[in-house]
Design a protein around this motif. Structure first.
Motif, PDB file in Angstrom:
ATOM      1  N   GLU A 204       0.835  -1.199   0.000  1.00  0.00           N
ATOM      2  CA  GLU A 204       0.000   0.000   0.000  1.00  0.00           C
ATOM      3  C   GLU A 204       0.877   1.258   0.000  1.00  0.00           C
ATOM      4  N   LYS A 205       1.962   1.243   0.749  1.00  0.00           N
ATOM      5  CA  LYS A 205       2.867   2.386   0.779  1.00  0.00           C
ATOM      6  C   LYS A 205       3.490   2.618  -0.592  1.00  0.00           C
ATOM      7  N   LYS A 206       3.869   1.535  -1.271  1.00  0.00           N
ATOM      8  CA  LYS A 206       4.437   1.651  -2.614  1.00  0.00           C
ATOM      9  C   LYS A 206       3.425   2.278  -3.562  1.00  0.00           C
ATOM     10  N   LYS A 207       2.168   1.869  -3.432  1.00  0.00           N
ATOM     11  CA  LYS A 207       1.118   2.378  -4.311  1.00  0.00           C
ATOM     12  C   LYS A 207       0.888   3.869  -4.062  1.00  0.00           C
ATOM     13  N   VAL A 208       0.860   4.267  -2.784  1.00  0.00           N
ATOM     14  CA  VAL A 208       0.620   5.671  -2.440  1.00  0.00           C
ATOM     15  C   VAL A 208       1.755   6.551  -2.963  1.00  0.00           C
ATOM     16  N   ARG A 209       3.006   6.085  -2.794  1.00  0.00           N
ATOM     17  CA  ARG A 209       4.135   6.890  -3.264  1.00  0.00           C
ATOM     18  C   ARG A 209       4.171   6.942  -4.782  1.00  0.00           C
ATOM     19  N   ALA A 210       3.843   5.835  -5.422  1.00  0.00           N
ATOM     20  CA  ALA A 210       3.806   5.830  -6.883  1.00  0.00           C
ATOM     21  C   ALA A 210       2.797   6.846  -7.400  1.00  0.00           C
ATOM     22  N   THR A 211       1.639   6.931  -6.748  1.00  0.00           N
ATOM     23  CA  THR A 211       0.644   7.917  -7.156  1.00  0.00           C
ATOM     24  C   THR A 211       1.181   9.335  -6.979  1.00  0.00           C
ATOM     25  N   ALA A 212       1.795   9.610  -5.835  1.00  0.00           N
ATOM     26  CA  ALA A 212       2.304  10.952  -5.550  1.00  0.00           C
ATOM     27  C   ALA A 212       3.321  11.403  -6.578  1.00  0.00           C
TER      28      ALA A 212
ATOM     29  N   MET B 268       8.866   1.889 -10.922  1.00  0.00           N
ATOM     30  CA  MET B 268       7.590   2.279 -10.317  1.00  0.00           C
ATOM     31  C   MET B 268       6.444   2.206 -11.315  1.00  0.00           C
ATOM     32  N   GLY B 269       6.750   2.247 -12.618  1.00  0.00           N
ATOM     33  CA  GLY B 269       5.705   2.146 -13.634  1.00  0.00           C
ATOM     34  C   GLY B 269       5.565   3.414 -14.450  1.00  0.00           C
ATOM     35  N   THR B 270       4.603   3.394 -15.349  1.00  0.00           N
ATOM     36  CA  THR B 270       4.390   4.526 -16.250  1.00  0.00           C
ATOM     37  C   THR B 270       3.475   5.594 -15.674  1.00  0.00           C
ATOM     38  N   GLY B 271       2.669   5.213 -14.707  1.00  0.00           N
ATOM     39  CA  GLY B 271       1.722   6.163 -14.126  1.00  0.00           C
ATOM     40  C   GLY B 271       0.322   6.040 -14.672  1.00  0.00           C
ATOM     41  N   GLU B 272       0.128   5.189 -15.675  1.00  0.00           N
ATOM     42  CA  GLU B 272      -1.215   5.032 -16.236  1.00  0.00           C
ATOM     43  C   GLU B 272      -2.154   4.415 -15.208  1.00  0.00           C
ATOM     44  N   GLY B 273      -3.251   5.120 -14.954  1.00  0.00           N
ATOM     45  CA  GLY B 273      -4.263   4.588 -14.047  1.00  0.00           C
ATOM     46  C   GLY B 273      -3.995   4.768 -12.564  1.00  0.00           C
ATOM     47  N   VAL B 274      -2.916   5.501 -12.189  1.00  0.00           N
ATOM     48  CA  VAL B 274      -2.628   5.635 -10.751  1.00  0.00           C
ATOM     49  C   VAL B 274      -3.551   6.666 -10.087  1.00  0.00           C
TER      50      VAL B 274
END
Length: 313
Positions: A260-268, A301-307
């Motif tokens: 969950e922390k990884k997901k939150v930071r990736a979104t930020a 971390m990914g491309t950011g699509e859909g975050v």
């Protein structure tokens, strides 16, 4: 190990580091920052922050100067940004990385592998009219209850230790950041919760004053806002502040909330669009192995699509 900078960050939610850049460096970066701002104001760079919007997603066309224009230039490390090599030398400079490592608790033997390249942008004075950001925490919604705030604050910086370091580095005198010291460790008070979004005199607030070359590193979930004074018509740029963040590579399975922390930071991070170009072949920096390791950690971390987006408005 406790240090003076880390002690200040834990206690106050921010720490000012004086003279992080030399006068020569300030002059050099101010020149390329001015050029980047002029290019963006005149439609030559498509990545910017626009008045009156506070959070992404940003418009694709800058508003006219009569409506305030832009208040930020995005993606200083983009392969097509003029002056990118010099911006990169600033972002990856040993002096800035050393403070970030200290604040994130990175030991020397971890340093080469642990850091993640995140964001490097420029905050500038709007044209013709003043602009303000409302009181906020960067990734905790203002609708959160006191109980939710405490839970989120504890999860995002356990024991005061953050998984990222965020800073403003001034190239001109800067008194734009307003904070409430200590608010990163507690829920909002009743007065803070009921205050107007742009309340000019929040109890216990402090204006962080920087001189050229000074930086403030701050907990992104301290209660804070920004005030942007318009630049004089046809005058020199009055605000050129490098706004950066660096992350700490997460350790899989380090705790129950790791994913969950990884997901939150990736979104930020990825909500700003950096994932759209950081993987490109021409995005390599050519200034040593460490920047490339940090860039690779961001690519992962990914491309950011859909975050989605951390906040709205």
């Amino acid at each position: 190990m406790a240090t003076s900078h880390l002690d200040a960050l834990k206690r106050d939610g921010f720490v000012v580091v004086r003279n992080l850049l030399t006068p020569t460096e300030v002059a050099q970066y101010r020149d390329i920052a001015t050029a980047a701002t002029t290019r963006t104001r005149t439609g030559g760079w498509p990545h910017f922050r626009t008045v009156p919007k506070q959070f992404p997603p940003w418009p694709t066309t800058p508003p006219p100067a009569s409506e305030g224009g832009i208040w930020g230039v995005q993606h200083l490390l983009h392969p097509e940004m003029a002056g990118r090599d010099q911006f990169a030398r600033c972002y990856f400079s040993p002096s800035i990385l050393a403070v970030a490592e200290e604040l994130m608790g990175v030991s020397p033997d971890q340093a080469d592998e642990a850091l993640v390249m995140e964001l490097f942008n420029l905050l500038v004075a709007p044209e013709t009219k003043d602009f303000e950001l409302r009181w906020h925490r960067d990734d905790i919604a203002e609708t959160a209850s006191a109980e939710e705030e405490l839970k989120l604050l504890a999860a995002k910086s356990p024991g005061g230790r953050q998984s990222h370091a965020q800073y403003n580095l001034a190239l001109c005198p800067d008194a734009s950041l307003v904070v409430v010291p200590g608010s990163h460790r507690r829920a909002r008070t009743d007065a803070e919760r009921s205050a107007a979004p742009y309340e000019p005199s929040m109890p216990n607030q402090l204006v962080v004053e920087l001189q050229p070359g000074d930086a403030v590193f701050y907990d992104s979930n301290i209660l804070h806002r920004g005030t942007y004074r318009a630049k004089p018509e046809n005058g020199d740029e009055t605000r050129l502040t490098l706004h950066g963040s660096l992350g700490l590579k997460p350790v899989d399975g380090a705790d129950a909330d790791a994913e969950e922390k990884k997901k939150v930071r990736a979104t930020a991070v990825l909500q700003h669009g950096v994932g759209a170009w950081v993987h490109r072949d021409d995005a390599a920096f050519g200034i040593g192995e460490r920047p490339e390791k940090m860039r690779a950690n961001l690519v992962a971390m990914g491309t950011g699509e859909g975050v989605g987006f951390s906040l709205q408005g």
